[in-house]
Design a protein around this motif. Structure first.
Motif, PDB file in Angstrom:
ATOM      1  N   GLY A  98     -24.587 -38.302 -26.664  1.00 34.60           N
ATOM      2  CA  GLY A  98     -25.615 -38.032 -25.670  1.00 34.60           C
ATOM      3  C   GLY A  98     -26.961 -37.693 -26.271  1.00 34.60           C
ATOM      4  O   GLY A  98     -27.942 -37.526 -25.535  1.00 34.60           O
ATOM      5  N   TYR A  99     -27.026 -37.582 -27.582  1.00 39.85           N
ATOM      6  CA  TYR A  99     -28.256 -37.179 -28.259  1.00 39.85           C
ATOM      7  C   TYR A  99     -28.670 -38.141 -29.359  1.00 39.85           C
ATOM      8  O   TYR A  99     -29.854 -38.411 -29.552  1.00 39.85           O
ATOM      9  CB  TYR A  99     -28.049 -35.785 -28.874  1.00 39.85           C
ATOM     10  CG  TYR A  99     -29.185 -35.289 -29.727  1.00 39.85           C
ATOM     11  CD1 TYR A  99     -30.287 -34.649 -29.164  1.00 39.85           C
ATOM     12  CD2 TYR A  99     -29.151 -35.435 -31.115  1.00 39.85           C
ATOM     13  CE1 TYR A  99     -31.331 -34.179 -29.949  1.00 39.85           C
ATOM     14  CE2 TYR A  99     -30.186 -34.977 -31.913  1.00 39.85           C
ATOM     15  CZ  TYR A  99     -31.273 -34.341 -31.322  1.00 39.85           C
ATOM     16  OH  TYR A  99     -32.301 -33.899 -32.116  1.00 39.85           O
ATOM     17  N   VAL A 100     -27.687 -38.679 -30.068  1.00 41.06           N
ATOM     18  CA  VAL A 100     -27.988 -39.277 -31.372  1.00 41.06           C
ATOM     19  C   VAL A 100     -28.720 -40.615 -31.276  1.00 41.06           C
ATOM     20  O   VAL A 100     -29.467 -40.974 -32.189  1.00 41.06           O
ATOM     21  CB  VAL A 100     -26.696 -39.407 -32.206  1.00 41.06           C
ATOM     22  CG1 VAL A 100     -25.832 -40.577 -31.728  1.00 41.06           C
ATOM     23  CG2 VAL A 100     -27.016 -39.538 -33.681  1.00 41.06           C
ATOM     24  N   LYS A 101     -28.558 -41.369 -30.178  1.00 41.33           N
ATOM     25  CA  LYS A 101     -29.282 -42.650 -30.107  1.00 41.33           C
ATOM     26  C   LYS A 101     -30.785 -42.406 -30.033  1.00 41.33           C
ATOM     27  O   LYS A 101     -31.570 -43.042 -30.747  1.00 41.33           O
ATOM     28  CB  LYS A 101     -28.800 -43.492 -28.925  1.00 41.33           C
ATOM     29  CG  LYS A 101     -29.544 -44.830 -28.807  1.00 41.33           C
ATOM     30  CD  LYS A 101     -28.744 -45.847 -28.024  1.00 41.33           C
ATOM     31  CE  LYS A 101     -28.586 -45.482 -26.568  1.00 41.33           C
ATOM     32  NZ  LYS A 101     -29.858 -45.665 -25.824  1.00 41.33           N
ATOM     33  N   VAL A 193     -36.820 -39.625 -18.480  1.00 39.02           N
ATOM     34  CA  VAL A 193     -37.486 -38.419 -18.980  1.00 39.02           C
ATOM     35  C   VAL A 193     -38.478 -38.809 -20.061  1.00 39.02           C
ATOM     36  O   VAL A 193     -38.164 -39.620 -20.938  1.00 39.02           O
ATOM     37  CB  VAL A 193     -36.460 -37.404 -19.538  1.00 39.02           C
ATOM     38  CG1 VAL A 193     -37.180 -36.206 -20.151  1.00 39.02           C
ATOM     39  CG2 VAL A 193     -35.528 -36.928 -18.429  1.00 39.02           C
ATOM     40  N   ILE A 194     -39.666 -38.221 -20.000  1.00 37.35           N
ATOM     41  CA  ILE A 194     -40.703 -38.439 -20.999  1.00 37.35           C
ATOM     42  C   ILE A 194     -40.948 -37.119 -21.718  1.00 37.35           C
ATOM     43  O   ILE A 194     -41.086 -36.075 -21.085  1.00 37.35           O
ATOM     44  CB  ILE A 194     -42.018 -38.917 -20.352  1.00 37.35           C
ATOM     45  CG1 ILE A 194     -41.777 -40.215 -19.584  1.00 37.35           C
ATOM     46  CG2 ILE A 194     -43.101 -39.113 -21.401  1.00 37.35           C
ATOM     47  CD1 ILE A 194     -42.960 -40.648 -18.749  1.00 37.35           C
ATOM     48  N   ALA A 195     -40.965 -37.165 -23.040  1.00 36.50           N
ATOM     49  CA  ALA A 195     -41.219 -35.976 -23.854  1.00 36.50           C
ATOM     50  C   ALA A 195     -41.942 -36.400 -25.119  1.00 36.50           C
ATOM     51  O   ALA A 195     -42.008 -37.598 -25.440  1.00 36.50           O
ATOM     52  CB  ALA A 195     -39.917 -35.256 -24.200  1.00 36.50           C
ATOM     53  N   ASP A 200     -35.482 -35.319 -27.725  1.00 36.68           N
ATOM     54  CA  ASP A 200     -35.440 -34.367 -26.619  1.00 36.68           C
ATOM     55  C   ASP A 200     -35.333 -35.099 -25.282  1.00 36.68           C
ATOM     56  O   ASP A 200     -34.559 -34.700 -24.398  1.00 36.68           O
ATOM     57  CB  ASP A 200     -36.701 -33.494 -26.620  1.00 36.68           C
ATOM     58  CG  ASP A 200     -36.771 -32.547 -27.805  1.00 36.68           C
ATOM     59  OD1 ASP A 200     -35.710 -32.223 -28.371  1.00 36.68           O
ATOM     60  OD2 ASP A 200     -37.885 -32.133 -28.163  1.00 36.68           O
ATOM     61  N   ALA A 201     -36.111 -36.171 -25.118  1.00 38.78           N
ATOM     62  CA  ALA A 201     -36.086 -36.924 -23.865  1.00 38.78           C
ATOM     63  C   ALA A 201     -34.690 -37.465 -23.586  1.00 38.78           C
ATOM     64  O   ALA A 201     -34.192 -37.412 -22.453  1.00 38.78           O
ATOM     65  CB  ALA A 201     -37.098 -38.059 -23.914  1.00 38.78           C
ATOM     66  N   ASP A 202     -34.040 -37.990 -24.613  1.00 31.97           N
ATOM     67  CA  ASP A 202     -32.704 -38.554 -24.469  1.00 31.97           C
ATOM     68  C   ASP A 202     -31.716 -37.489 -23.996  1.00 31.97           C
ATOM     69  O   ASP A 202     -30.941 -37.692 -23.050  1.00 31.97           O
ATOM     70  CB  ASP A 202     -32.260 -39.138 -25.814  1.00 31.97           C
ATOM     71  CG  ASP A 202     -31.087 -40.094 -25.674  1.00 31.97           C
ATOM     72  OD1 ASP A 202     -30.704 -40.407 -24.532  1.00 31.97           O
ATOM     73  OD2 ASP A 202     -30.559 -40.528 -26.698  1.00 31.97           O
TER      74      ASP A 202
END
Length: 253
Positions: A98-101, A193-195, A200-202
């Motif tokens: 859920g984070y690494v891509k 989501v935009i960051a 962080d967005a992912d």
């Protein structure tokens, strides 16, 4: 990663000189090669990846690639900040999918494409993989990325467009597990989501889907994000810098 990746570089001239063309081609190839390398390291679907070996009891923690330790620390911070809506250890072993891509795309883009902005004639650069995008614009360049947000109810159509200069976007939809229950998210919204940082967005896009369309309380932990949720029945909620934006039509304005 099970998806298609692409590296884009915009130049002031349609056909840049031979030296710049070669530099761009090398950077694009290096960025895509790094994504392949990180996939081989982190994929839980490859039995020879370090993530899979860790799940199966090897290698020893001291032998882990330092990039796994970096991602693990980031996932721990996100689990705390999201009040458990994001949890890379929900199954009893470490699975950072859920984070690494997003992290991998950001890392490869910053290492290989961002330096191109210092080249005379390069206007913008970006790396995309499966809806996760890290985009850059050269200082002083008159260029804005226009990113389309897919309509989940009408395949091939856009629900909205957003102008982006130096941020990334991430889309998330189905096949996300709520770490608190261990069950797939029912009636999952589509989240964009935009960051400032794609990693962080992912992760926050995953949190948004787990929280559901009606719950934006998680924004307190992500004040620097902007984005949009689309419910399965087509309703829309938007926020900017952690604050929800009221729909003028909703209020009859």
């Amino acid at each position: 990663m099970g998806t298609v990746a692409s590296a884009h570089v915009l130049t002031a001239r349609a056909v840049p000189g031979a030296a710049l063309s070669a530099r761009i081609a090398d950077a694009q190839a290096a960025a895509l090669d790094e994504l392949q390398e990180l996939d081989a390291l982190f994929s839980p679907f490859r039995p020879d990846s370090q993530i899979s070996l860790l799940r199966d009891g090897a290698p020893a923690p001291g032998a882990l690639d330092p990039r796994i330790l970096e991602v693990s620390a980031a996932c721990e911070r996100l689990a705390s900040a999201s009040a458990g809506r994001f949890d890379a250890r929900r199954q009893g072993w470490f699975d950072p999918t859920g984070y690494v891509k997003g992290w991998a795309v950001e890392r490869a883009a910053r290492r290989h494409l961002a330096p191109l902005l210092a080249e005379d004639g390069v206007v913008a650069a970006g790396l995309s993989a499966g809806g996760d995008m890290q985009l850059f614009t050269a200082p002083g360049a008159d260029w804005t990325w226009t990113v389309g947000i897919a309509d989940p109810l009408h395949r091939g159509e856009l629900r909205a467009q957003v102008a982006v200069r130096t941020s990334g976007t991430a889309e998330r939809g189905a096949h996300i597990i709520d770490p608190r229950s261990g069950l797939p998210v029912a009636d999952a919204p589509t989240a964009t989501v935009i960051a400032e940082r794609l990693s962080d967005a992912d992760a926050w896009a995953t949190v948004a889907v787990v929280a559901g369309f009606d719950d934006l309380t998680w924004l307190r932990g992500a004040p620097d994000t902007s984005g949009m949720l689309i419910s399965p029945d087509g309703r829309v909620r938007r926020w900017a810098h952690g604050v929800e934006i009221a729909d003028a039509v909703r209020w009859g304005l």
